[in-house]
Design a protein around this motif. Sequence first.
Motif, PDB file in Angstrom:
ATOM      1  N   PHE A   1      23.523 -18.947  13.265  1.00 33.45           N
ATOM      2  CA  PHE A   1      23.353 -18.295  11.966  1.00 33.45           C
ATOM      3  C   PHE A   1      21.900 -17.873  11.773  1.00 33.45           C
ATOM      4  CE2 PHE A   1      22.327 -18.824   7.366  1.00 33.45           C
ATOM      5  CZ  PHE A   1      23.025 -17.720   6.910  1.00 33.45           C
ATOM      6  N   ASP A   2      21.699 -16.683  11.207  1.00 31.97           N
ATOM      7  CA  ASP A   2      20.361 -16.179  10.908  1.00 31.97           C
ATOM      8  C   ASP A   2      20.361 -15.668   9.471  1.00 31.97           C
ATOM      9  OD1 ASP A   2      17.969 -14.797  10.604  1.00 31.97           O
ATOM     10  OD2 ASP A   2      18.051 -13.898  12.599  1.00 31.97           O
ATOM     11  N   ALA A   3      19.789 -16.441   8.581  1.00 34.36           N
ATOM     12  CA  ALA A   3      19.786 -16.107   7.155  1.00 34.36           C
ATOM     13  C   ALA A   3      19.035 -14.807   6.868  1.00 34.36           C
ATOM     14  CB  ALA A   3      19.175 -17.251   6.355  1.00 34.36           C
ATOM     15  N   LYS A   4      18.136 -14.393   7.742  1.00 36.14           N
ATOM     16  CA  LYS A   4      17.353 -13.180   7.522  1.00 36.14           C
ATOM     17  C   LYS A   4      18.063 -11.917   8.016  1.00 36.14           C
ATOM     18  CE  LYS A   4      12.938 -15.551   7.572  1.00 36.14           C
ATOM     19  NZ  LYS A   4      11.644 -15.688   8.225  1.00 36.14           N
ATOM     20  N   SER A   5      19.185 -12.082   8.657  1.00 38.89           N
ATOM     21  CA  SER A   5      19.928 -10.929   9.154  1.00 38.89           C
ATOM     22  C   SER A   5      20.964 -10.506   8.118  1.00 38.89           C
ATOM     23  CB  SER A   5      20.625 -11.288  10.468  1.00 38.89           C
ATOM     24  OG  SER A   5      21.205 -10.143  11.034  1.00 38.89           O
ATOM     25  N   SER A   6      21.181  -9.199   8.019  1.00 36.91           N
ATOM     26  CA  SER A   6      22.176  -8.702   7.068  1.00 36.91           C
ATOM     27  C   SER A   6      23.171  -7.802   7.796  1.00 36.91           C
ATOM     28  CB  SER A   6      21.501  -7.916   5.948  1.00 36.91           C
ATOM     29  OG  SER A   6      21.001  -6.695   6.450  1.00 36.91           O
ATOM     30  N   ARG A   7      24.327  -7.638   7.205  1.00 29.68           N
ATOM     31  CA  ARG A   7      25.334  -6.750   7.808  1.00 29.68           C
ATOM     32  C   ARG A   7      24.867  -5.294   7.812  1.00 29.68           C
ATOM     33  NH1 ARG A   7      29.874  -9.484   9.130  1.00 29.68           N
ATOM     34  NH2 ARG A   7      30.181 -11.463   8.083  1.00 29.68           N
ATOM     35  N   ASP A   8      24.038  -4.921   6.826  1.00 31.61           N
ATOM     36  CA  ASP A   8      23.494  -3.561   6.787  1.00 31.61           C
ATOM     37  C   ASP A   8      22.434  -3.328   7.855  1.00 31.61           C
ATOM     38  OD1 ASP A   8      25.093  -2.988   4.626  1.00 31.61           O
ATOM     39  OD2 ASP A   8      23.528  -3.427   3.149  1.00 31.61           O
TER      40      ASP A   8
ATOM     41  N   ASP B   1      26.285  -9.204  16.638  1.00 28.68           N
ATOM     42  CA  ASP B   1      26.764 -10.546  16.966  1.00 28.68           C
ATOM     43  C   ASP B   1      27.246 -11.208  15.671  1.00 28.68           C
ATOM     44  OD1 ASP B   1      27.012 -13.290  17.500  1.00 28.68           O
ATOM     45  OD2 ASP B   1      25.268 -13.345  18.804  1.00 28.68           O
ATOM     46  N   PRO B   2      28.548 -11.481  15.544  1.00 25.88           N
ATOM     47  CA  PRO B   2      29.064 -12.034  14.284  1.00 25.88           C
ATOM     48  C   PRO B   2      28.556 -13.448  13.985  1.00 25.88           C
ATOM     49  CG  PRO B   2      30.815 -11.945  15.929  1.00 25.88           C
ATOM     50  CD  PRO B   2      29.626 -11.250  16.523  1.00 25.88           C
ATOM     51  N   THR B   3      28.079 -14.172  14.984  1.00 25.55           N
ATOM     52  CA  THR B   3      27.609 -15.544  14.726  1.00 25.55           C
ATOM     53  C   THR B   3      26.385 -15.568  13.813  1.00 25.55           C
ATOM     54  OG1 THR B   3      26.210 -15.654  16.719  1.00 25.55           O
ATOM     55  CG2 THR B   3      28.520 -16.353  16.942  1.00 25.55           C
ATOM     56  N   GLN B   4      25.633 -14.469  13.762  1.00 25.17           N
ATOM     57  CA  GLN B   4      24.437 -14.429  12.919  1.00 25.17           C
ATOM     58  C   GLN B   4      24.779 -14.474  11.424  1.00 25.17           C
ATOM     59  OE1 GLN B   4      22.298 -10.560  13.265  1.00 25.17           O
ATOM     60  NE2 GLN B   4      24.262  -9.813  14.077  1.00 25.17           N
ATOM     61  N   PHE B   5      26.017 -14.132  11.076  1.00 22.20           N
ATOM     62  CA  PHE B   5      26.422 -14.075   9.669  1.00 22.20           C
ATOM     63  C   PHE B   5      27.170 -15.318   9.196  1.00 22.20           C
ATOM     64  CE2 PHE B   5      26.836  -9.592  11.290  1.00 22.20           C
ATOM     65  CZ  PHE B   5      25.602  -9.161  10.799  1.00 22.20           C
ATOM     66  N   ASP B   6      27.464 -16.238  10.096  1.00 20.76           N
ATOM     67  CA  ASP B   6      28.275 -17.424   9.772  1.00 20.76           C
ATOM     68  C   ASP B   6      27.379 -18.637   9.522  1.00 20.76           C
ATOM     69  OD1 ASP B   6      29.992 -19.576   9.619  1.00 20.76           O
ATOM     70  OD2 ASP B   6      30.964 -19.189  11.556  1.00 20.76           O
ATOM     71  N   PRO B   7      27.236 -19.048   8.270  1.00 19.71           N
ATOM     72  CA  PRO B   7      26.335 -20.160   7.952  1.00 19.71           C
ATOM     73  C   PRO B   7      26.720 -21.476   8.641  1.00 19.71           C
ATOM     74  CG  PRO B   7      27.287 -19.240   5.933  1.00 19.71           C
ATOM     75  CD  PRO B   7      27.876 -18.492   7.083  1.00 19.71           C
ATOM     76  N   LYS B   8      27.956 -21.586   9.097  1.00 18.89           N
ATOM     77  CA  LYS B   8      28.389 -22.803   9.785  1.00 18.89           C
ATOM     78  C   LYS B   8      28.114 -22.744  11.284  1.00 18.89           C
ATOM     79  CE  LYS B   8      31.982 -23.629   6.394  1.00 18.89           C
ATOM     80  NZ  LYS B   8      33.390 -23.497   6.093  1.00 18.89           N
ATOM     81  N   ASN B   9      27.687 -21.594  11.778  1.00 19.69           N
ATOM     82  CA  ASN B   9      27.458 -21.424  13.209  1.00 19.69           C
ATOM     83  C   ASN B   9      26.030 -21.798  13.574  1.00 19.69           C
ATOM     84  OD1 ASN B   9      26.793 -19.848  15.794  1.00 19.69           O
ATOM     85  ND2 ASN B   9      29.013 -19.572  15.611  1.00 19.69           N
TER      86      ASN B   9
ATOM     87  N   PRO C   1      21.733  -5.624  10.975  1.00 20.96           N
ATOM     88  CA  PRO C   1      21.864  -6.833  11.798  1.00 20.96           C
ATOM     89  C   PRO C   1      20.703  -6.971  12.776  1.00 20.96           C
ATOM     90  CG  PRO C   1      23.435  -5.161  12.502  1.00 20.96           C
ATOM     91  CD  PRO C   1      22.760  -4.639  11.272  1.00 20.96           C
ATOM     92  N   ARG C   2      20.256  -8.188  12.930  1.00 17.70           N
ATOM     93  CA  ARG C   2      19.131  -8.470  13.810  1.00 17.70           C
ATOM     94  C   ARG C   2      19.591  -8.685  15.253  1.00 17.70           C
ATOM     95  NH1 ARG C   2      14.710 -12.763  11.884  1.00 17.70           N
ATOM     96  NH2 ARG C   2      14.883 -11.327  10.173  1.00 17.70           N
TER      97      ARG C   2
END
Length: 151
Positions: free
Chosen positions: A84-91, A73-81, A93-94
Motif C-alpha cells: 500500500f502507498d498512501a501517497k499514490s492516487s488512482r488519478d 499496480d492495484p496493491t498500491q491502493f489497498d490499505p491492507k496490502n 498512480p505511482r
Amino acid sequence: MNYWLMKSEPETFSLDDLERKGSEPWDGVRNYQARNFMRDDMRVGDKVFFYHSNCDVPGIVGIAKVASKPYPDPTQFDPKNHYFDAKSSRDNPRWILVDIAFVKRLKRTISLAELKDDPALEGMPLVRKGNRLSVMPVDAAHWKHILSLEK
C-alpha cells in the motif's frame, strides 16, 4: 524486442508458481528505476529471464515473456496490502506493473556465481557490484550468451 531479468524470491513467488498459473501480474515493485523499466520500456512479447534470489543458489531458472502493457499496480491502493502507498492516487498512480507469462524452465539453474565469473558478461547490470534491482535490462548479446550456458 527487449530482454529483461526479473528477480523473485522462490519462497514468495517461484518459477513453479508462474508455470502453474500461466501468467501473473508482477506486482509489488517499489523502486523507481525498476518501475520506469516496466512503464517506459517493456513491450508485450519481450523475453524475461526469471531469476530466483535470496535462496541457497541464486540464479536464472527459466524464461518468461511480457504478457501485457503496463498498468497501475492495484496493491498500491489497498490499505491492507503490504505494498500500500498512501501517497499514490488512482488519478496519478505511482506504481506500475506488467503481467508476465511462463515460457520455459531452464535445464539447470545458471547461478549468480557462474554469471559473475564469466568475462563475457562484464558490464551486465546483474553482475555489477551493489546492483539490487529486481527488474533490469539484458542486452541481446548477454541474453544469447546466457542461453548458451544452459547446456
